[in-house]
Scaffold this motif. Structure first.
Motif: not given
Lengths: 525, 347
Positions: B220, B223-224, B290
């Motif tokens: 997480x 990702x952001x 990813x």
């Protein structure tokens, strides 16, 4: 400008607005954020975003001829200038260079005589002299060769104005909230300069939130709301109260206003003391506030005045200082994890950036926060704790059903959902944290009307059935008034006042435009 | 039927279809050109699994948000140092192999932590900085290899100081994993069971890790980062975790690589290793944001098979000069370029 209409992707933001400006006249345009003021000005300047999204309807008649303004450069050639809200100055250049940027005066030399105009040198002397004249006109005493960087913001504003009036043949100047960053005395001077420029025969369009200023200088005042032209008044005859009512008034009928509840005896769930948040563009400059258990409190105010900063500061997403007491305990500020562990949850105003991981599935978005904060949705495999897909899917499916999230399945990527459904996912994720206090910022921004109502009703239900305390920050006053027990109006990073949802429209408008303080003071005396 | 086919194509992805198809075509060309097909395919298997751990090292770095770990040479030199010390101490067999790993791991963890902290200061341009970290650490270690007081004559230059360019692990732990439970099918075809098991054994805890709470947190954070901050995650810490794991895997990876290859290569050999690993995982379908374990396996299989069989074919078709090395560079860099441009337009 006649009957200007503009659509953004099927969303009408200007619904037939006509304005008329005579030479030497000051026309003020007022309205809340999103009323369509900036879009109207963008049409006037032929900004690329207007033409890039399908152009506009209606006519612009300039000095008796119909024109289609193709680009900001074209607007400039026609003699339309603009003083921007954010400064469009090059900080490392001198004032003169800024004023004369791209309109430099050149003189011929030996090389240019052969090579043409492109090789001419700058005529610094004349440039400086003309810049001086322009600066004198706006009454700015600084040397014309001072570098812009490091100057007080007030000075920069005047340099911008000087640049506009220095342009030859300038006919119309648009002032876009020029006083937002100025002090009181600077504002006064700016208003005086505006009058002076108008007296020389230049037409001025003045956009502002500050009603008293508008009344002081404008010959005509146009009120806009939701892309519509509500009315145009004579400047001298308008009163602040009248304008405030026109600006805010959505004609909310009493049936929509939230029912009254009494919280006088309820205990405090959250207390803020001298709470300051350093959030860029949404600074909070010290507020004191008590939130009672079981209340729905709304934060209202214009964009950039700090209402959004409060919730972000409570969550520790932007540096906060002061004191915060939650359920009787003093909370450690700026420590998001510990705040979440005390069952305070947050639905961010920036759904796509802060609220969600767009590339991830609905079920992960709903459960990851709770997994990280409370170690939920985990199971033991041998000695390791592993994520428990089954319980995650169960929770996600439950929330999808409860909030009526429209999706192909809980494994669908959140990025593929509509704005309203994304917002529901955000709320579901916050609810998975089982909050006692739920902070919701701009819950209805960018979502369709049907979804708006569902979201608002759901927040209300949470409050009524589960006793959850809810703080809603929103630019939509009407929505706040339909569900909140009280509404706190924030201006200039401070609390301007507190109103019950059934207070008259004008009161809201006055508080939001920041006129009250002085007048209220007078009333009290 | 057509629908289903399209769906499969979408799952597998166009790049993998193209490269997989190309590899298959090459496989069919082997017997046509009269090359030893069985031996080359068997070699491919060994090559796949000796590289897999190095490719695996890219996963934590990508998922923690740093992107490709172009600074992989950092982990590799830690492994080399562990290897050199184990040889210096005269370790042989399983003990020697494990000594190498246990010496290199704490070193790699420490350097990985510092490296992660450095990358936290340059968010947004990690790729460039990481590449140069890799380059400079290799240059720095050149000095160490020369100056360090190694005495074992098996690994030092016959004259003067310092380690040799290439040090054989023969007699120490050469092919210790490859020969463990080796299955010999024919004269030319062998299956290095131990190596396969060891590589997959390292993939497995990695897979577990990304299904744990900490692993989810690392992902997480990658990702952001803003979202991660809003749910109370310290992104700087998760990035350091990712880097430490990546560097450690790099260290173990090179030791496994060396035991199978038969040599430790010092000095400038680790310089470009990160790039072929990056190429492999990108072929496997990872993006710069990813990556999964399946990307590692698919990518390594495709990339290493391609390299192993493409080079003899290239040499056969164009016999002049040292074409194989040039081909290798063109293929691996070309793939990185392709994959990075693809990763760009996914936004």
């Amino acid at each position: 400008m006649q009957n200007i209409e503009k659509e953004y992707y099927g969303n009408k933001v200007l619904k037939g607005v006509s304005i008329e400006l005579k030479a030497g006249e000051i026309l003020a345009i007022i309205g809340e954020n999103g009323a369509g003021k900036s879009t109207l000005m963008n049409v006037l300047f032929g900004m690329p975003e207007i033409h890039g999204t399908g152009g506009y309807k209606g006519k612009i008649i300039y000095r008796g001829k119909e024109v289609v303004i193709k680009s900001p450069h074209h607007a400039m050639e026609l003699g339309i200038g603009m003083v921007h809200q954010e400064f469009m100055l090059l900080p490392n250049f001198t004032i003169t260079e800024n004023i004369k940027l791209n309109r430099e005066i050149t003189k011929t030399n030996i090389i240019s005589a052969v090579g043409g105009k492109r090789l001419e040198l700058l005529d610094l002397k004349t440039m400086g002299k003309q810049a001086r004249e322009a600066l004198d006109k706006v009454g700015l005493g600084v040397g014309e060769w001072t570098v812009v960087e490091g100057m007080p913001v007030g000075y920069m504003q005047f340099v911008e104005i000087a640049r506009e009036i220095d342009k030859k043949g300038i006919q119309v100047i648009v002032f876009d909230e020029p006083t937002a960053v100025l002090t009181e005395s600077e504002s006064q001077r700016l208003l005086a300069v505006m009058k002076k420029i108008a007296a020389e025969g230049v037409g001025i369009i003045f956009i502002s939130h500050k009603l008293d200023e508008v009344i002081e200088v404008a010959d005509k005042i146009m009120v806009m709301r939701d892309g519509e032209q509500i009315t145009t008044l004579e400047g001298k005859r308008a009163s602040a109260m009248q304008l405030a009512e026109l600006m805010v008034g959505r004609g909310i009928d009493s049936s929509q206003i939230a029912e009254k509840r009494n919280f006088d005896n309820a205990e405090n769930i959250l207390q803020l003391k001298n709470f300051k948040v350093d959030m860029p563009g949404e600074k909070v400059r010290g507020i004191d506030l008590n939130i009672k258990k079981g209340e729905i409190v709304g934060f209202a105010g214009l964009a950039g005045y700090g209402k959004l900063g409060i919730a972000n500061g409570i969550m520790g997403l932007h540096p906060a200082s002061g004191e915060m007491i939650f359920e009787g305990k003093v909370m450690k500020l700026n420590d998001t994890m510990s705040i979440l562990k005390h069952h305070i949850a947050f639905v961010s105003e920036d759904r796509k950036g802060v609220g969600l991981v767009l590339n991830n599935s609905i079920e992960n978005n709903i459960t990851v926060p709770a997994m990280q904060v409370y170690k939920k949705y985990l199971k033991k495999v041998l000695f390791f704790s592993q994520i428990d897909r089954k319980s995650i899917s169960r929770q996600a499916e439950r929330m999808v059903k409860e909030l009526n999230i429209k999706c192909t399945g809980t494994k669908q990527k959140v990025g593929a959902l509509s704005g309203g459904n994304q917002q529901k996912v955000c709320i579901a994720a916050a609810l998975a944290l089982e909050p006692d206090l739920l902070l919701v910022s701009e819950p209805t921004r960018g979502i369709d009307i049907g979804a708006k109502q569902i979201v608002l009703d759901y927040l209300k239900r949470l409050n009524r059935e589960k006793g959850m305390t809810v703080i809603i920050t929103s630019s939509e006053l009407k929505e706040l008034r339909s569900i909140c027990d009280r509404i706190v109006v924030v201006t200039q990073g401070k609390i301007a006042g507190e109103l019950k949802p059934d207070a008259p429209d004008g009161d809201f408008g006055m508080l939001m435009s920041g006129v009250t303080k002085r007048e209220e003071g007078e009333r009290n005396e | 039927m057509n629908e289903k086919l399209k769906l499969y194509c979408k799952i597998i992805g166009l790049p993998r279809l193209i490269i997989g198809g190309f590899t298959l075509v090459l496989c069919f060309m082997l017997p046509v050109l009269g090359l030893q097909t069985d031996m080359l395919l068997s070699q491919s298997i060994t090559r796949i699994f000796m590289n897999m751990i190095l490719v695996l090292a890219m996963v934590p770095s990508i998922n923690s948000g740093i992107g490709m770990n172009y600074g992989l040479p950092l982990g590799i030199v830690c492994g080399l140092l562990g290897g050199a010390l184990s040889l210096e101490l005269g370790g042989t067999g399983g003990v020697g192999f494990l000594t190498a790993i246990f010496i290199s791991l704490p070193l790699a963890a420490l350097l990985g932590w510092g490296y992660g902290a450095l990358l936290n200061k340059v968010k947004g341009s990690e790729g460039m900085i990481a590449t140069y970290v890799g380059f400079s650490v290799v240059a720095f270690m050149d000095i160490v290899w020369l100056m360090a007081p190694f005495h074992n004559s098996a690994i030092t230059w016959p004259m003067g100081n310092g380690l040799r360019n290439i040090v054989s692990v023969e007699g120490a732990y050469e092919k210790i994993l490859d020969y463990f439970l080796l299955i010999k099918i024919t004269e030319n075809v062998e299956i290095p069971t131990g190596l396969i098991l060891f590589s997959l054994f390292l993939c497995w805890p990695m897979w577990m890790f990304f299904r744990s709470r900490l692993g989810v947190r690392v992902c997480v954070g990658g990702e952001n980062p803003v979202y991660a901050k809003a749910i109370g995650i310290n992104v700087n810490r998760t990035r350091i975790i990712g880097m430490v794991i990546s560097t450690c895997l790099g260290a173990v990876g090179i030791i496994v690589y060396a035991q199978s290859y038969g040599f430790y290569q010092f000095y400038n050999a680790p310089l470009m290793m990160a790039f072929s690993c990056a190429a492999a995982i990108l072929i496997g379908g990872a993006t710069v944001k990813k990556a999964s374990i399946s990307n590692v396996i698919v990518g390594t299989v495709l990339f290493q098979t391609l390299l192993t069989i493409a080079l003899p074919i290239a040499n056969e078709i164009m016999p002049e000069g040292n074409l194989s090395e040039i081909m290798r560079i063109i293929i691996s860099n070309g793939v990185i370029l392709y994959a990075l441009t693809k990763a760009g337009d996914k936004k």
